[in-house]
Scaffold this motif. Sequence first.
Motif, PDB file in Angstrom:
ATOM      1  N   VAL A  34       0.819  -1.203   0.000  1.00  0.00           N
ATOM      2  CA  VAL A  34       0.000   0.000   0.000  1.00  0.00           C
ATOM      3  C   VAL A  34       0.856   1.256   0.000  1.00  0.00           C
ATOM      4  CG1 VAL A  34      -1.730   1.301   1.320  1.00  0.00           C
ATOM      5  CG2 VAL A  34      -1.900  -1.185   1.158  1.00  0.00           C
ATOM      6  N   ASN A  35       1.943   1.247   0.781  1.00  0.00           N
ATOM      7  CA  ASN A  35       2.766   2.443   0.910  1.00  0.00           C
ATOM      8  C   ASN A  35       4.154   2.047   1.399  1.00  0.00           C
ATOM      9  OD1 ASN A  35       3.339   5.215   0.908  1.00  0.00           O
ATOM     10  ND2 ASN A  35       2.743   5.442   3.045  1.00  0.00           N
ATOM     11  N   GLU A  36       5.134   2.851   1.037  1.00  0.00           N
ATOM     12  CA  GLU A  36       6.466   2.708   1.600  1.00  0.00           C
ATOM     13  C   GLU A  36       6.995   4.113   1.835  1.00  0.00           C
ATOM     14  OE1 GLU A  36       9.557   1.946  -1.812  1.00  0.00           O
ATOM     15  OE2 GLU A  36       7.860   0.588  -2.066  1.00  0.00           O
ATOM     16  N   SER A  37       7.788   4.275   2.885  1.00  0.00           N
ATOM     17  CA  SER A  37       8.274   5.616   3.193  1.00  0.00           C
ATOM     18  C   SER A  37       9.580   5.553   3.969  1.00  0.00           C
ATOM     19  CB  SER A  37       7.226   6.395   3.993  1.00  0.00           C
ATOM     20  OG  SER A  37       6.990   5.764   5.235  1.00  0.00           O
ATOM     21  N   THR A  38      10.231   6.710   4.033  1.00  0.00           N
ATOM     22  CA  THR A  38      11.442   6.875   4.829  1.00  0.00           C
ATOM     23  C   THR A  38      11.178   7.997   5.811  1.00  0.00           C
ATOM     24  OG1 THR A  38      12.795   6.205   2.948  1.00  0.00           O
ATOM     25  CG2 THR A  38      13.914   7.368   4.729  1.00  0.00           C
ATOM     26  N   LEU A  39      11.434   7.741   7.092  1.00  0.00           N
ATOM     27  CA  LEU A  39      11.245   8.745   8.139  1.00  0.00           C
ATOM     28  C   LEU A  39      12.596   9.383   8.426  1.00  0.00           C
ATOM     29  CD1 LEU A  39       9.031   6.580  10.523  1.00  0.00           C
ATOM     30  CD2 LEU A  39       8.275   8.140   8.734  1.00  0.00           C
ATOM     31  N   TYR A  40      12.691  10.685   8.203  1.00  0.00           N
ATOM     32  CA  TYR A  40      13.970  11.364   8.351  1.00  0.00           C
ATOM     33  C   TYR A  40      14.139  12.068   9.688  1.00  0.00           C
ATOM     34  CZ  TYR A  40      14.643  10.513   3.418  1.00  0.00           C
ATOM     35  OH  TYR A  40      14.785   9.904   2.205  1.00  0.00           O
ATOM     36  N   GLY A  41      13.101  12.206  10.486  1.00  0.00           N
ATOM     37  CA  GLY A  41      13.191  12.916  11.750  1.00  0.00           C
ATOM     38  C   GLY A  41      13.774  12.083  12.873  1.00  0.00           C
ATOM     39  N   GLU A  42      14.113  10.855  12.587  1.00  0.00           N
ATOM     40  CA  GLU A  42      14.624   9.926  13.595  1.00  0.00           C
ATOM     41  C   GLU A  42      16.147  10.047  13.694  1.00  0.00           C
ATOM     42  OE1 GLU A  42      12.409   7.849  15.221  1.00  0.00           O
ATOM     43  OE2 GLU A  42      10.797   8.776  14.084  1.00  0.00           O
ATOM     44  N   THR A  43      16.717   9.490  14.760  1.00  0.00           N
ATOM     45  CA  THR A  43      18.169   9.453  14.920  1.00  0.00           C
ATOM     46  C   THR A  43      18.797   8.635  13.802  1.00  0.00           C
ATOM     47  OG1 THR A  43      17.865   9.544  17.301  1.00  0.00           O
ATOM     48  CG2 THR A  43      20.030   8.909  16.526  1.00  0.00           C
ATOM     49  N   ASN A  44      18.248   7.463  13.558  1.00  0.00           N
ATOM     50  CA  ASN A  44      18.698   6.597  12.463  1.00  0.00           C
ATOM     51  C   ASN A  44      17.677   6.671  11.345  1.00  0.00           C
ATOM     52  OD1 ASN A  44      20.780   5.629  14.091  1.00  0.00           O
ATOM     53  ND2 ASN A  44      19.499   4.023  14.919  1.00  0.00           N
ATOM     54  N   THR A  45      18.099   6.341  10.137  1.00  0.00           N
ATOM     55  CA  THR A  45      17.147   6.262   9.040  1.00  0.00           C
ATOM     56  C   THR A  45      16.179   5.112   9.316  1.00  0.00           C
ATOM     57  OG1 THR A  45      18.753   7.111   7.476  1.00  0.00           O
ATOM     58  CG2 THR A  45      16.883   5.909   6.569  1.00  0.00           C
ATOM     59  N   VAL A  46      14.896   5.408   9.196  1.00  0.00           N
ATOM     60  CA  VAL A  46      13.852   4.411   9.414  1.00  0.00           C
ATOM     61  C   VAL A  46      13.047   4.305   8.128  1.00  0.00           C
ATOM     62  CG1 VAL A  46      11.789   3.828  10.720  1.00  0.00           C
ATOM     63  CG2 VAL A  46      13.707   4.938  11.876  1.00  0.00           C
ATOM     64  N   LYS A  47      12.873   3.086   7.643  1.00  0.00           N
ATOM     65  CA  LYS A  47      12.057   2.861   6.451  1.00  0.00           C
ATOM     66  C   LYS A  47      10.860   2.020   6.862  1.00  0.00           C
ATOM     67  CE  LYS A  47      15.700   3.397   3.107  1.00  0.00           C
ATOM     68  NZ  LYS A  47      16.086   3.075   1.745  1.00  0.00           N
ATOM     69  N   THR A  48       9.714   2.301   6.237  1.00  0.00           N
ATOM     70  CA  THR A  48       8.496   1.572   6.573  1.00  0.00           C
ATOM     71  C   THR A  48       7.830   1.034   5.320  1.00  0.00           C
ATOM     72  OG1 THR A  48       7.085   3.537   6.482  1.00  0.00           O
ATOM     73  CG2 THR A  48       8.087   3.006   8.616  1.00  0.00           C
TER      74      THR A  48
END
Length: 100
Positions: A34-48
């Motif tokens: 349905v969706n994929e994303s990268t969260l940049y506000g985190e300490t480490n790169t987080v992908k979902t």
Amino acid sequence: MPFIKDRVEGRYERSVDQVFQAARDVVKKNGVLVNESTLYGETNTVKTVEGKVDQRNVWVRVESVDPKVTSVVVQTRTPAGGSDLDLAHELEKEIALELK
């Protein structure tokens, strides 16, 4: 593999990108991505990755634990909002097998 309330976590000696690709492939193979994303506000790169498998909502979070280890957390919800730990565990296991 520890159970964290309503999620299943696995840790692998692979890069975030390798684990993320495996998670995408497993969700696509078992249902619909349905969706994929990268969260940049985190300490480490987080992908979902978000998807639908067997009428369940699936969320996969991929995050670096340290330079050599990546964590993958799988959470699933039934249409009524309850957890489906069996499906979460199965998807996490398939991600591990995809990395072999």
